[in-house]
Write a protein that holds these residues in place. Structure first.
Motif, PDB file in Angstrom:
ATOM      1  N   PRO A  86      12.655   0.308  88.062  1.00 24.11           N
ATOM      2  CA  PRO A  86      11.727   1.100  88.939  1.00 24.11           C
ATOM      3  C   PRO A  86      10.468   1.345  87.987  1.00 24.11           C
ATOM      4  CG  PRO A  86      14.208   1.730  89.040  1.00 24.11           C
ATOM      5  CD  PRO A  86      13.906   0.575  88.147  1.00 24.11           C
ATOM      6  N   ALA A  87       9.449   1.902  88.667  1.00 20.44           N
ATOM      7  CA  ALA A  87       8.475   2.392  88.058  1.00 20.44           C
ATOM      8  C   ALA A  87       8.229   3.420  87.272  1.00 20.44           C
ATOM      9  CB  ALA A  87       7.088   2.269  88.894  1.00 20.44           C
ATOM     10  N   GLY A  88       9.059   4.237  87.589  1.00 12.77           N
ATOM     11  CA  GLY A  88       9.195   5.676  86.963  1.00 12.77           C
ATOM     12  C   GLY A  88      10.270   5.799  85.722  1.00 12.77           C
ATOM     13  N   SER A  89      11.015   4.611  85.737  1.00 14.80           N
ATOM     14  CA  SER A  89      12.389   4.695  84.522  1.00 14.80           C
ATOM     15  C   SER A  89      11.876   4.442  83.299  1.00 14.80           C
ATOM     16  CB  SER A  89      13.326   3.443  85.029  1.00 14.80           C
ATOM     17  OG  SER A  89      12.871   2.246  84.805  1.00 14.80           O
ATOM     18  N   THR A  90      12.557   4.597  82.210  1.00 11.72           N
ATOM     19  CA  THR A  90      12.152   4.629  80.689  1.00 11.72           C
ATOM     20  C   THR A  90      12.886   3.605  80.055  1.00 11.72           C
ATOM     21  OG1 THR A  90      13.557   6.491  80.332  1.00 11.72           O
ATOM     22  CG2 THR A  90      11.121   7.228  80.723  1.00 11.72           C
ATOM     23  N   GLY A  91      13.554   2.750  80.794  1.00 15.51           N
ATOM     24  CA  GLY A  91      14.559   1.834  80.425  1.00 15.51           C
ATOM     25  C   GLY A  91      13.891   0.669  80.020  1.00 15.51           C
ATOM     26  N   GLY A  92      12.491   0.566  79.420  1.00  9.31           N
ATOM     27  CA  GLY A  92      11.919  -0.644  78.899  1.00  9.31           C
ATOM     28  C   GLY A  92      10.955  -1.019  79.807  1.00  9.31           C
ATOM     29  N   PRO A  93      10.451  -2.215  79.686  1.00  8.75           N
ATOM     30  CA  PRO A  93       9.299  -2.805  80.334  1.00  8.75           C
ATOM     31  C   PRO A  93       9.794  -2.884  82.072  1.00  8.75           C
ATOM     32  CG  PRO A  93      10.484  -4.550  79.551  1.00  8.75           C
ATOM     33  CD  PRO A  93      11.114  -3.399  78.882  1.00  8.75           C
ATOM     34  N   VAL A  94       8.601  -2.659  82.709  1.00 10.89           N
ATOM     35  CA  VAL A  94       8.594  -2.470  84.290  1.00 10.89           C
ATOM     36  C   VAL A  94       8.457  -4.060  84.511  1.00 10.89           C
ATOM     37  CG1 VAL A  94       7.417  -1.684  86.378  1.00 10.89           C
ATOM     38  CG2 VAL A  94       7.566  -0.405  84.245  1.00 10.89           C
ATOM     39  N   GLY A  95       9.300  -4.517  85.562  1.00 11.31           N
ATOM     40  CA  GLY A  95       9.337  -5.782  86.238  1.00 11.31           C
ATOM     41  C   GLY A  95      10.555  -6.373  86.343  1.00 11.31           C
ATOM     42  N   PRO A  96      10.741  -7.516  86.704  1.00 14.25           N
ATOM     43  CA  PRO A  96      11.920  -8.335  86.971  1.00 14.25           C
ATOM     44  C   PRO A  96      12.578  -8.548  85.774  1.00 14.25           C
ATOM     45  CG  PRO A  96      10.143  -9.864  87.275  1.00 14.25           C
ATOM     46  CD  PRO A  96       9.787  -8.470  87.067  1.00 14.25           C
ATOM     47  N   HIS A  97      13.758  -8.609  85.844  1.00 16.99           N
ATOM     48  CA  HIS A  97      14.807  -9.071  84.791  1.00 16.99           C
ATOM     49  C   HIS A  97      15.555 -10.044  85.092  1.00 16.99           C
ATOM     50  CE1 HIS A  97      13.852  -5.263  82.659  1.00 16.99           C
ATOM     51  NE2 HIS A  97      14.191  -4.572  83.758  1.00 16.99           N
ATOM     52  N   PRO A  98      16.045 -10.999  83.929  1.00 18.62           N
ATOM     53  CA  PRO A  98      16.645 -12.178  84.304  1.00 18.62           C
ATOM     54  C   PRO A  98      18.113 -11.920  84.801  1.00 18.62           C
ATOM     55  CG  PRO A  98      16.581 -11.959  82.139  1.00 18.62           C
ATOM     56  CD  PRO A  98      15.518 -10.837  82.583  1.00 18.62           C
ATOM     57  N   GLU A  99      18.618 -12.672  85.997  1.00 20.50           N
ATOM     58  CA  GLU A  99      19.935 -12.357  86.321  1.00 20.50           C
ATOM     59  C   GLU A  99      20.969 -13.140  85.377  1.00 20.50           C
ATOM     60  OE1 GLU A  99      22.723 -13.492  90.260  1.00 20.50           O
ATOM     61  OE2 GLU A  99      20.544 -13.806  90.240  1.00 20.50           O
ATOM     62  N   PRO A 100      22.043 -12.501  84.995  1.00 20.71           N
ATOM     63  CA  PRO A 100      22.810 -13.216  84.088  1.00 20.71           C
ATOM     64  C   PRO A 100      23.776 -14.219  84.438  1.00 20.71           C
ATOM     65  CG  PRO A 100      23.879 -10.696  84.618  1.00 20.71           C
ATOM     66  CD  PRO A 100      22.397 -11.027  85.321  1.00 20.71           C
ATOM     67  N   ILE A 101      24.049 -15.035  83.973  1.00 20.47           N
ATOM     68  CA  ILE A 101      25.010 -16.321  84.303  1.00 20.47           C
ATOM     69  C   ILE A 101      26.281 -16.242  83.633  1.00 20.47           C
ATOM     70  CG2 ILE A 101      25.077 -18.614  83.866  1.00 20.47           C
ATOM     71  CD1 ILE A 101      22.040 -19.129  84.124  1.00 20.47           C
ATOM     72  N   ARG A 102      27.376 -16.487  84.396  1.00 26.01           N
ATOM     73  CA  ARG A 102      28.554 -16.344  83.879  1.00 26.01           C
ATOM     74  C   ARG A 102      28.693 -17.160  82.645  1.00 26.01           C
ATOM     75  NH1 ARG A 102      32.736 -18.654  87.982  1.00 26.01           N
ATOM     76  NH2 ARG A 102      32.064 -16.701  88.919  1.00 26.01           N
ATOM     77  N   PHE A 103      29.424 -16.574  81.790  1.00 29.87           N
ATOM     78  CA  PHE A 103      29.516 -17.170  80.272  1.00 29.87           C
ATOM     79  C   PHE A 103      28.478 -17.030  79.284  1.00 29.87           C
ATOM     80  CE2 PHE A 103      32.887 -19.728  82.913  1.00 29.87           C
ATOM     81  CZ  PHE A 103      33.864 -18.922  82.458  1.00 29.87           C
ATOM     82  N   PHE A 104      27.355 -16.647  79.947  1.00 31.94           N
ATOM     83  CA  PHE A 104      26.108 -16.883  79.096  1.00 31.94           C
ATOM     84  C   PHE A 104      25.110 -15.775  79.130  1.00 31.94           C
ATOM     85  CE2 PHE A 104      27.006 -21.123  80.405  1.00 31.94           C
ATOM     86  CZ  PHE A 104      26.745 -21.981  79.136  1.00 31.94           C
ATOM     87  N   GLY A 105      25.517 -14.914  79.918  1.00 28.83           N
ATOM     88  CA  GLY A 105      24.639 -13.426  79.982  1.00 28.83           C
ATOM     89  C   GLY A 105      23.306 -13.885  80.451  1.00 28.83           C
ATOM     90  N   THR A 106      22.204 -13.119  79.683  1.00 22.92           N
ATOM     91  CA  THR A 106      20.931 -13.746  79.732  1.00 22.92           C
ATOM     92  C   THR A 106      20.368 -14.491  78.571  1.00 22.92           C
ATOM     93  OG1 THR A 106      20.440 -11.582  78.749  1.00 22.92           O
ATOM     94  CG2 THR A 106      20.235 -11.408  81.333  1.00 22.92           C
ATOM     95  N   THR A 107      21.464 -15.141  77.913  1.00 22.18           N
ATOM     96  CA  THR A 107      21.036 -15.758  76.405  1.00 22.18           C
ATOM     97  C   THR A 107      20.221 -17.182  77.108  1.00 22.18           C
ATOM     98  OG1 THR A 107      23.013 -16.796  76.370  1.00 22.18           O
ATOM     99  CG2 THR A 107      22.952 -15.040  75.411  1.00 22.18           C
ATOM    100  N   TRP A 108      20.460 -17.411  78.239  1.00 19.20           N
ATOM    101  CA  TRP A 108      19.906 -18.717  78.668  1.00 19.20           C
ATOM    102  C   TRP A 108      18.176 -18.639  78.971  1.00 19.20           C
ATOM    103  CZ3 TRP A 108      16.412 -18.202  83.033  1.00 19.20           C
ATOM    104  CH2 TRP A 108      16.810 -16.806  83.953  1.00 19.20           C
ATOM    105  N   LEU A 109      17.913 -17.476  78.882  1.00 19.75           N
ATOM    106  CA  LEU A 109      16.343 -17.135  78.988  1.00 19.75           C
ATOM    107  C   LEU A 109      15.730 -17.614  77.699  1.00 19.75           C
ATOM    108  CD1 LEU A 109      14.018 -15.976  80.805  1.00 19.75           C
ATOM    109  CD2 LEU A 109      14.438 -13.727  79.748  1.00 19.75           C
ATOM    110  N   ASN A 110      15.969 -17.423  76.458  1.00 21.67           N
ATOM    111  CA  ASN A 110      15.329 -17.653  75.277  1.00 21.67           C
ATOM    112  C   ASN A 110      16.203 -18.474  74.544  1.00 21.67           C
ATOM    113  OD1 ASN A 110      13.355 -15.971  75.868  1.00 21.67           O
ATOM    114  ND2 ASN A 110      14.203 -14.136  75.225  1.00 21.67           N
ATOM    115  N   HIS A 111      17.448 -18.946  74.945  1.00 21.09           N
ATOM    116  CA  HIS A 111      18.235 -19.829  74.388  1.00 21.09           C
ATOM    117  C   HIS A 111      18.719 -19.315  72.913  1.00 21.09           C
ATOM    118  CE1 HIS A 111      17.149 -23.706  76.747  1.00 21.09           C
ATOM    119  NE2 HIS A 111      17.567 -22.776  77.609  1.00 21.09           N
ATOM    120  N   ASP A 112      19.046 -18.018  72.732  1.00 15.12           N
ATOM    121  CA  ASP A 112      19.402 -17.481  71.654  1.00 15.12           C
ATOM    122  C   ASP A 112      20.628 -16.574  71.877  1.00 15.12           C
ATOM    123  OD1 ASP A 112      18.892 -15.324  73.716  1.00 15.12           O
ATOM    124  OD2 ASP A 112      17.666 -14.197  72.280  1.00 15.12           O
TER     125      ASP A 112
END
Length: 171
Positions: free
Chosen positions: A11-37
């Motif tokens: 949400p635009a008013g939150s202070t939890g980091g950047p505003v915008g879409p976040h990657p959806e986690p994949i089972r067993f991988f979480g969000t590591t698929w985004l940057n392969h890290d």
């Protein structure tokens, strides 16, 4: 929430980091698929080996069931029918699971195929194994949706500039 399926937005008013879409986690991988890290490659190897080992153990269990049918001497027709049923259900489950990695499955169709997919679980495990050799299962779909959500968000936020109430009126 984002307009895209499965892509939560901050949400635009939150202070939890950047505003915008976040990657959806994949089972067993979480969000590591985004940057392969964070152990992405090790996770892919683990998932591939785990799904292959589970498929092998499942085939051994099916072999025991087949031997049980032979010992019960229920007849070759019923035995053949069981083998063909598991083969066809496994092939259909493989195809359905493989297609699910590239597009979102229809929930109604998924519900109607639940029993077939349960019977053909070996096919689903093998599809998971083969997809794990190239990417995290479902990564391509998630990446396409995430990139589309990011483009949509950037397009929405760049259009808005300034306070519309302070806009000068044309005379």
């Amino acid at each position: 929430m984002s307009d895209q399926p499965g892509i939560p937005a901050t949400p635009a008013g939150s202070t939890g980091g950047p505003v915008g879409p976040h990657p959806e986690p994949i089972r067993f991988f979480g969000t590591t698929w985004l940057n392969h890290d964070n152990g992405y490659t090790a996770r892919r190897i683990g998932v591939a080996l785990g799904s292959l080992a589970t498929a092998v153990v499942s085939c051994l269990v099916l072999r025991l069931a087949y031997q049980g049918l032979r010992i019960a001497a229920i007849g070759s027709f019923v035995t053949l029918l069981m083998v063909v049923m598991f083969a066809i259900c496994s092939a259909l489950a493989f195809r359905h699971t493989w297609d699910g990695f590239t597009r979102r499955p229809d929930p109604d169709r998924q519900a109607s195929l639940r029993s077939l997919l349960t019977i053909g679980f070996v096919g689903s495990l093998l599809a998971y194994f083969f997809r794990s050799l190239t990417e995290a299962p479902g990564e391509k779909l998630q990446r396409e949706e995430y990139e589309a959500a990011r483009r949509h968000h950037a397009k929405r936020t760049t259009r808005r500039s300034g306070n519309p109430s302070k806009k000068r009126r044309r005379a």
